[in-house]
Enzyme design. Structure first.
Site, PDB file in Angstrom:
ATOM      1  N   ASP A 119      -6.870  31.548  26.838  1.00  0.00           N
ATOM      2  CA  ASP A 119      -6.374  32.900  26.492  1.00  0.00           C
ATOM      3  C   ASP A 119      -4.838  32.933  26.629  1.00  0.00           C
ATOM      4  O   ASP A 119      -4.300  33.672  27.439  1.00  0.00           O
ATOM      5  CB  ASP A 119      -7.029  33.975  27.384  1.00  0.00           C
ATOM      6  N   ASP A 161      -1.681  28.857  30.018  1.00  0.00           N
ATOM      7  CA  ASP A 161      -2.593  28.272  29.017  1.00  0.00           C
ATOM      8  C   ASP A 161      -1.786  27.481  27.988  1.00  0.00           C
ATOM      9  O   ASP A 161      -2.200  26.392  27.552  1.00  0.00           O
ATOM     10  CB  ASP A 161      -3.348  29.366  28.255  1.00  0.00           C
ATOM     11  N   ASN A 204      -5.934  37.357  29.029  1.00  0.00           N
ATOM     12  CA  ASN A 204      -4.563  37.758  29.379  1.00  0.00           C
ATOM     13  C   ASN A 204      -4.072  38.877  28.467  1.00  0.00           C
ATOM     14  O   ASN A 204      -3.373  39.788  28.900  1.00  0.00           O
ATOM     15  CB  ASN A 204      -3.622  36.568  29.252  1.00  0.00           C
ATOM     16  N   THR A 246      -9.822  28.011  30.530  1.00  0.00           N
ATOM     17  CA  THR A 246      -8.689  28.536  31.304  1.00  0.00           C
ATOM     18  C   THR A 246      -8.519  30.044  31.112  1.00  0.00           C
ATOM     19  O   THR A 246      -7.458  30.586  31.387  1.00  0.00           O
ATOM     20  CB  THR A 246      -7.386  27.795  30.930  1.00  0.00           C
ATOM     21  N   PHE A 288      -8.315  36.544  38.572  1.00  0.00           N
ATOM     22  CA  PHE A 288      -8.329  37.262  37.286  1.00  0.00           C
ATOM     23  C   PHE A 288      -9.414  36.796  36.313  1.00  0.00           C
ATOM     24  O   PHE A 288     -10.182  37.606  35.787  1.00  0.00           O
ATOM     25  CB  PHE A 288      -6.949  37.139  36.611  1.00  0.00           C
ATOM     26  N   ASN A 289      -9.505  35.497  36.018  1.00  0.00           N
ATOM     27  CA  ASN A 289     -10.432  35.026  34.972  1.00  0.00           C
ATOM     28  C   ASN A 289     -11.880  35.371  35.296  1.00  0.00           C
ATOM     29  O   ASN A 289     -12.664  35.699  34.399  1.00  0.00           O
ATOM     30  CB  ASN A 289     -10.319  33.502  34.792  1.00  0.00           C
ATOM     31  N   HIS A 318      -1.183  27.705  36.763  1.00  0.00           N
ATOM     32  CA  HIS A 318      -2.619  27.578  37.062  1.00  0.00           C
ATOM     33  C   HIS A 318      -3.368  26.659  36.086  1.00  0.00           C
ATOM     34  O   HIS A 318      -4.033  25.710  36.479  1.00  0.00           O
ATOM     35  CB  HIS A 318      -3.298  28.956  36.973  1.00  0.00           C
TER      36      HIS A 318
HETATM   37  C1  BDR Z   1      -5.397  32.940  35.558  1.00  0.00           C
HETATM   38  O1  BDR Z   1      -5.172  34.241  35.045  1.00  0.00           O
HETATM   39  C2  BDR Z   1      -4.337  34.199  33.931  1.00  0.00           C
HETATM   40  O2  BDR Z   1      -3.367  35.202  33.988  1.00  0.00           O
HETATM   41  C3  BDR Z   1      -3.743  32.826  33.857  1.00  0.00           C
HETATM   42  O3  BDR Z   1      -3.571  32.424  32.511  1.00  0.00           O
HETATM   43  C4  BDR Z   1      -4.748  31.971  34.588  1.00  0.00           C
HETATM   44  O4  BDR Z   1      -5.730  31.464  33.698  1.00  0.00           O
HETATM   45  C5  BDR Z   1      -4.855  32.882  36.968  1.00  0.00           C
HETATM   46  O5  BDR Z   1      -5.514  33.792  37.784  1.00  0.00           O
HETATM   47 CA    CA Z   2      -5.470  31.585  31.290  1.00  0.00          CA
END
Ligand code: BDR
Ligand code: CA
Length: 310
Positions: free
Chosen positions: A11, A16, A40, A125, A166-167, A239
Protein backbone atom coordinates in the site's frame (compact mmCIF):
# COMPACT_ATOMS: atom_id res chain seq x y z
CA UNK A 1 22.07 -18.90 -6.59
CA UNK A 2 18.37 -19.31 -7.38
CA UNK A 3 16.46 -16.08 -6.87
CA UNK A 4 13.45 -16.40 -4.62
CA UNK A 5 10.19 -15.78 -6.48
CA UNK A 6 8.13 -13.12 -4.78
CA UNK A 7 4.80 -11.35 -5.14
CA UNK A 8 4.66 -8.12 -3.13
CA UNK A 9 1.24 -6.99 -1.91
CA UNK A 10 1.55 -3.42 -0.66
CA UNK A 11 0.00 0.00 0.00
CA UNK A 12 2.72 2.53 -0.99
CA UNK A 13 3.43 4.39 1.28
CA UNK A 14 7.03 5.61 1.75
CA UNK A 15 8.39 2.39 3.22
CA UNK A 16 6.44 0.21 0.78
CA UNK A 17 8.03 2.17 -2.07
CA UNK A 18 11.48 1.51 -0.61
CA UNK A 19 10.58 -2.20 -0.23
CA UNK A 20 9.70 -2.38 -3.94
CA UNK A 21 13.00 -0.71 -4.82
CA UNK A 22 15.03 -2.98 -2.55
CA UNK A 23 13.41 -6.07 -4.10
CA UNK A 24 14.16 -4.86 -7.62
CA UNK A 25 17.75 -4.01 -6.70
CA UNK A 26 18.47 -7.47 -5.28
CA UNK A 27 19.54 -10.50 -7.31
CA UNK A 28 18.34 -12.76 -4.49
CA UNK A 29 14.74 -11.75 -5.30
CA UNK A 30 12.74 -12.17 -8.49
CA UNK A 31 9.78 -9.82 -8.15
CA UNK A 32 7.07 -11.46 -10.26
CA UNK A 33 4.21 -9.07 -9.54
CA UNK A 34 3.11 -6.19 -7.35
CA UNK A 35 -0.44 -6.10 -6.05
CA UNK A 36 -1.98 -3.19 -4.22
CA UNK A 37 -4.42 -2.77 -1.39
CA UNK A 38 -6.09 0.16 0.35
CA UNK A 39 -4.28 1.09 3.54
CA UNK A 40 -1.91 4.00 3.95
CA UNK A 41 -4.09 5.82 1.41
CA UNK A 42 -6.91 4.85 -0.95
CA UNK A 43 -6.47 2.04 -3.48
CA UNK A 44 -6.38 4.51 -6.35
CA UNK A 45 -3.34 6.20 -4.81
CA UNK A 46 -1.53 3.05 -3.66
CA UNK A 47 -1.87 1.58 -7.16
CA UNK A 48 -0.69 4.75 -8.82
CA UNK A 49 2.28 4.92 -6.46
CA UNK A 50 3.33 1.33 -7.16
CA UNK A 51 3.26 2.09 -10.88
CA UNK A 52 5.24 5.31 -10.37
CA UNK A 53 7.96 3.59 -8.36
CA UNK A 54 8.37 0.82 -10.92
CA UNK A 55 8.57 3.42 -13.71
CA UNK A 56 11.26 5.28 -11.85
CA UNK A 57 13.51 2.23 -11.65
CA UNK A 58 12.84 1.10 -15.21
CA UNK A 59 10.72 -1.91 -14.22
CA UNK A 60 7.44 -1.17 -15.99
CA UNK A 61 7.65 -4.81 -17.10
CA UNK A 62 6.54 -6.02 -13.64
CA UNK A 63 2.76 -6.46 -13.63
CA UNK A 64 0.74 -4.43 -11.13
CA UNK A 65 -2.85 -5.29 -10.20
CA UNK A 66 -5.18 -3.48 -7.85
CA UNK A 67 -6.93 -5.43 -5.12
CA UNK A 68 -9.37 -4.60 -2.38
CA UNK A 69 -10.35 -0.98 -1.89
CA UNK A 70 -11.47 -1.48 1.71
CA UNK A 71 -11.11 -3.92 4.61
CA UNK A 72 -13.21 -7.11 4.58
CA UNK A 73 -15.78 -6.02 7.14
CA UNK A 74 -14.94 -2.48 8.21
CA UNK A 75 -14.57 1.02 6.87
CA UNK A 76 -11.15 2.06 5.57
CA UNK A 77 -8.97 4.17 7.86
CA UNK A 78 -5.87 5.55 6.20
CA UNK A 79 -2.51 6.85 7.40
CA UNK A 80 -2.57 9.95 5.18
CA UNK A 81 -1.47 11.94 8.22
CA UNK A 82 1.87 10.12 7.97
CA UNK A 83 2.27 9.53 4.23
CA UNK A 84 0.40 12.56 2.84
CA UNK A 85 -2.88 12.47 0.88
CA UNK A 86 -1.09 11.02 -2.18
CA UNK A 87 0.68 8.38 -0.08
CA UNK A 88 4.14 9.49 -1.21
CA UNK A 89 4.53 13.01 0.12
CA UNK A 90 7.91 14.51 -0.74
CA UNK A 91 8.95 13.88 -4.34
CA UNK A 92 7.32 15.67 -7.22
CA UNK A 93 4.14 13.91 -8.39
CA UNK A 94 4.57 12.31 -11.81
CA UNK A 95 1.87 10.42 -13.70
CA UNK A 96 2.70 6.74 -14.26
CA UNK A 97 3.36 5.57 -17.82
CA UNK A 98 0.72 2.85 -17.61
CA UNK A 99 -2.36 1.76 -15.71
CA UNK A 100 -2.70 -1.41 -13.65
CA UNK A 101 -3.33 -4.78 -15.32
CA UNK A 102 -6.84 -5.58 -16.42
CA UNK A 103 -7.32 -8.16 -13.69
CA UNK A 104 -7.69 -8.09 -9.93
CA UNK A 105 -4.91 -8.63 -7.42
CA UNK A 106 -6.44 -12.00 -6.58
CA UNK A 107 -6.51 -13.00 -10.26
CA UNK A 108 -2.91 -11.91 -10.78
CA UNK A 109 -1.71 -13.79 -7.69
CA UNK A 110 -3.62 -16.89 -8.88
CA UNK A 111 -2.04 -16.58 -12.32
CA UNK A 112 1.45 -16.35 -10.82
CA UNK A 113 0.93 -19.23 -8.37
CA UNK A 114 -0.41 -21.51 -11.08
CA UNK A 115 2.18 -20.68 -13.72
CA UNK A 116 5.37 -20.86 -11.61
CA UNK A 117 7.10 -24.19 -11.16
CA UNK A 118 8.70 -23.13 -7.87
CA UNK A 119 6.47 -22.25 -4.89
CA UNK A 120 6.14 -18.48 -4.55
CA UNK A 121 6.68 -16.28 -1.48
CA UNK A 122 3.95 -13.76 -0.74
CA UNK A 123 5.20 -10.61 0.97
CA UNK A 124 2.55 -8.32 2.43
CA UNK A 125 3.38 -4.81 3.60
CA UNK A 126 -0.12 -3.39 3.93
CA UNK A 127 -3.40 -4.52 5.47
CA UNK A 128 -3.93 -8.23 4.79
CA UNK A 129 -7.19 -7.91 2.85
CA UNK A 130 -5.90 -9.27 -0.47
CA UNK A 131 -3.94 -12.05 1.21
CA UNK A 132 -7.07 -13.11 3.12
CA UNK A 133 -8.78 -13.43 -0.27
CA UNK A 134 -6.00 -15.74 -1.42
CA UNK A 135 -6.56 -17.89 1.67
CA UNK A 136 -10.34 -18.08 1.39
CA UNK A 137 -10.77 -18.11 -2.39
CA UNK A 138 -7.83 -20.15 -3.66
CA UNK A 139 -7.66 -23.07 -1.19
CA UNK A 140 -6.70 -25.57 -3.86
CA UNK A 141 -3.40 -23.79 -4.58
CA UNK A 142 -2.16 -23.03 -1.06
CA UNK A 143 0.57 -25.58 -1.71
CA UNK A 144 1.95 -23.24 -4.35
CA UNK A 145 2.73 -20.67 -1.62
CA UNK A 146 6.21 -21.18 -0.16
CA UNK A 147 5.54 -18.84 2.75
CA UNK A 148 3.94 -15.53 3.66
CA UNK A 149 6.11 -12.78 5.14
CA UNK A 150 4.28 -9.80 6.54
CA UNK A 151 5.17 -6.45 7.99
CA UNK A 152 2.65 -5.98 10.73
CA UNK A 153 1.81 -6.49 14.36
CA UNK A 154 3.84 -6.20 17.53
CA UNK A 155 4.60 -8.43 20.48
CA UNK A 156 4.62 -5.40 22.74
CA UNK A 157 3.33 -1.90 21.98
CA UNK A 158 1.30 -0.79 18.98
CA UNK A 159 1.83 2.30 16.89
CA UNK A 160 -1.67 3.13 15.69
CA UNK A 161 -3.32 2.42 19.00
CA UNK A 162 -1.46 1.62 22.22
CA UNK A 163 -2.22 -2.05 21.49
CA UNK A 164 -2.17 -2.42 17.71
CA UNK A 165 0.05 -1.85 14.72
CA UNK A 166 -1.47 -0.05 11.71
CA UNK A 167 -1.59 -2.84 9.07
CA UNK A 168 -3.29 -5.30 11.41
CA UNK A 169 -5.53 -2.67 12.98
CA UNK A 170 -6.91 -1.56 9.59
CA UNK A 171 -8.17 -5.05 8.73
CA UNK A 172 -8.02 -7.35 11.76
CA UNK A 173 -10.56 -9.75 10.22
CA UNK A 174 -8.27 -10.33 7.25
CA UNK A 175 -5.27 -10.73 9.56
CA UNK A 176 -7.14 -13.37 11.58
CA UNK A 177 -7.75 -15.40 8.41
CA UNK A 178 -4.09 -15.17 7.41
CA UNK A 179 -2.73 -16.00 10.87
CA UNK A 180 -5.04 -19.03 11.12
CA UNK A 181 -4.30 -20.26 7.59
CA UNK A 182 -1.67 -22.85 8.49
CA UNK A 183 0.59 -21.51 5.72
CA UNK A 184 4.16 -20.84 6.95
CA UNK A 185 4.08 -17.25 8.17
CA UNK A 186 6.73 -14.79 9.33
CA UNK A 187 5.68 -11.62 11.11
CA UNK A 188 8.07 -8.68 10.99
CA UNK A 189 6.54 -6.44 13.64
CA UNK A 190 7.39 -3.24 15.42
CA UNK A 191 10.01 -4.78 17.75
CA UNK A 192 12.08 -5.19 14.62
CA UNK A 193 11.07 -2.31 12.40
CA UNK A 194 11.35 0.39 15.06
CA UNK A 195 15.07 -0.40 15.08
CA UNK A 196 15.31 -0.26 11.28
CA UNK A 197 15.46 3.50 10.83
CA UNK A 198 17.18 5.84 8.42
CA UNK A 199 18.16 9.44 9.15
CA UNK A 200 18.77 12.69 7.27
CA UNK A 201 22.39 11.68 6.83
CA UNK A 202 21.32 8.58 4.94
CA UNK A 203 19.10 10.76 2.75
CA UNK A 204 22.15 12.88 1.92
CA UNK A 205 24.19 9.79 1.05
CA UNK A 206 21.51 8.63 -1.38
CA UNK A 207 20.76 12.04 -2.90
CA UNK A 208 23.84 11.97 -5.08
CA UNK A 209 23.35 8.44 -6.42
CA UNK A 210 21.12 8.98 -9.46
CA UNK A 211 17.39 9.55 -9.80
CA UNK A 212 16.21 6.54 -7.71
CA UNK A 213 18.52 7.55 -4.85
CA UNK A 214 17.34 11.13 -5.13
CA UNK A 215 13.72 9.92 -5.03
CA UNK A 216 14.37 7.94 -1.83
CA UNK A 217 16.10 11.00 -0.35
CA UNK A 218 13.00 13.08 -1.11
CA UNK A 219 10.80 10.41 0.49
CA UNK A 220 13.06 10.46 3.55
CA UNK A 221 12.94 14.27 3.77
CA UNK A 222 9.22 13.93 4.52
CA UNK A 223 9.24 10.62 6.40
CA UNK A 224 12.16 11.42 8.74
CA UNK A 225 10.73 14.84 9.59
CA UNK A 226 7.33 13.31 10.35
CA UNK A 227 8.88 10.84 12.81
CA UNK A 228 11.12 13.47 14.37
CA UNK A 229 8.16 15.82 14.93
CA UNK A 230 5.62 13.19 15.97
CA UNK A 231 7.76 10.83 18.07
CA UNK A 232 11.01 12.71 18.68
CA UNK A 233 12.97 9.92 16.99
CA UNK A 234 16.27 10.51 15.19
CA UNK A 235 15.00 8.89 12.00
CA UNK A 236 12.16 7.06 10.29
CA UNK A 237 11.57 3.32 10.52
CA UNK A 238 11.61 1.76 7.07
CA UNK A 239 9.20 -0.92 8.28
CA UNK A 240 8.27 -2.60 5.01
CA UNK A 241 11.77 -2.90 3.58
CA UNK A 242 12.68 -5.25 6.44
CA UNK A 243 10.48 -8.00 4.94
CA UNK A 244 12.57 -7.97 1.76
CA UNK A 245 15.85 -7.62 3.66
CA UNK A 246 14.87 -10.67 5.70
CA UNK A 247 14.42 -12.70 2.50
CA UNK A 248 17.74 -11.46 1.12
CA UNK A 249 19.65 -12.26 4.31
CA UNK A 250 17.81 -14.45 6.84
CA UNK A 251 20.52 -13.76 9.46
CA UNK A 252 19.50 -10.10 9.82
CA UNK A 253 16.31 -10.65 11.80
CA UNK A 254 16.12 -12.95 14.81
CA UNK A 255 12.84 -14.87 14.88
CA UNK A 256 11.09 -17.13 17.34
CA UNK A 257 8.17 -19.47 16.61
CA UNK A 258 5.15 -18.80 18.82
CA UNK A 259 1.38 -18.74 18.87
CA UNK A 260 -0.11 -15.46 17.71
CA UNK A 261 -3.81 -14.66 17.62
CA UNK A 262 -5.55 -11.57 16.36
CA UNK A 263 -7.99 -9.66 18.52
CA UNK A 264 -11.05 -8.84 16.39
CA UNK A 265 -13.48 -8.45 19.26
CA UNK A 266 -12.42 -5.96 21.89
CA UNK A 267 -12.44 -2.21 21.41
CA UNK A 268 -9.32 -1.16 23.32
CA UNK A 269 -7.14 -3.92 21.88
CA UNK A 270 -8.73 -4.28 18.42
CA UNK A 271 -6.15 -5.54 15.94
CA UNK A 272 -3.66 -6.59 18.57
CA UNK A 273 -1.37 -9.47 17.62
CA UNK A 274 -1.61 -11.41 20.87
CA UNK A 275 1.76 -13.12 20.82
CA UNK A 276 2.43 -15.90 23.32
CA UNK A 277 6.10 -15.05 23.79
CA UNK A 278 6.49 -17.26 26.87
CA UNK A 279 4.23 -20.17 25.78
CA UNK A 280 1.77 -19.59 28.59
CA UNK A 281 -1.22 -20.88 26.61
CA UNK A 282 0.31 -24.13 25.44
CA UNK A 283 -1.18 -23.41 21.99
CA UNK A 284 0.91 -24.50 19.01
CA UNK A 285 3.22 -22.02 17.31
CA UNK A 286 1.71 -20.64 14.09
CA UNK A 287 4.06 -17.75 13.33
CA UNK A 288 7.79 -17.03 13.16
CA UNK A 289 7.91 -13.71 14.94
CA UNK A 290 10.74 -11.24 14.39
CA UNK A 291 12.17 -10.05 17.71
CA UNK A 292 15.37 -8.21 16.82
CA UNK A 293 17.45 -6.98 13.90
CA UNK A 294 21.10 -6.29 13.24
CA UNK A 295 20.43 -2.66 12.38
CA UNK A 296 23.88 -1.76 11.09
CA UNK A 297 23.90 -4.60 8.61
CA UNK A 298 20.33 -3.77 7.55
CA UNK A 299 21.27 -0.15 6.86
CA UNK A 300 24.39 -1.16 4.97
CA UNK A 301 22.43 -3.61 2.84
CA UNK A 302 19.60 -1.16 2.14
CA UNK A 303 21.78 1.82 1.25
CA UNK A 304 24.14 -0.32 -0.82
CA UNK A 305 21.33 -1.79 -2.88
CA UNK A 306 19.38 1.45 -3.32
CA UNK A 307 22.41 3.35 -4.48
CA UNK A 308 23.00 0.73 -7.18
CA UNK A 309 19.62 1.41 -8.82
CA UNK A 310 20.22 3.47 -11.92
C1 BDR B 1 3.06 0.02 8.59
O1 BDR B 1 2.04 0.99 8.44
C2 BDR B 1 2.24 1.75 7.29
O2 BDR B 1 2.04 3.11 7.53
C3 BDR B 1 3.62 1.45 6.78
O3 BDR B 1 3.65 1.48 5.37
C4 BDR B 1 3.90 0.08 7.33
O4 BDR B 1 3.49 -0.93 6.43
C5 BDR B 1 3.81 0.30 9.87
O5 BDR B 1 2.95 0.21 10.97
CA1 CA C 1 2.87 -0.44 4.14
Amino acid sequence: MLARKVVLDCDPGHDDAIAIMLACASPEIELLAVTTVAGNVTLEHTTRNALRVLDLIGRADIPVAAGRDRPLLRDLSTAAVMHGESGLAGPLEVEPSRGPADLTALELIEQVLVSEVEPVTLVATGPLTNIADVITQLPEIHGRIREIVIMGGAVELGNWTPAAEFNIWVDPDAAKIVFESGIPLTMIGLEVTHKAWLTDEHAEQLRGSGRPGEFVAELLDHFVKFHQDRFGWPGAPIHDAVTIAHLIDPTLVTTLAMNVQIDTISSLCMGRTVADRWSVTGLPANVHVGLDIDRDRFVTLLLGRLSQLA
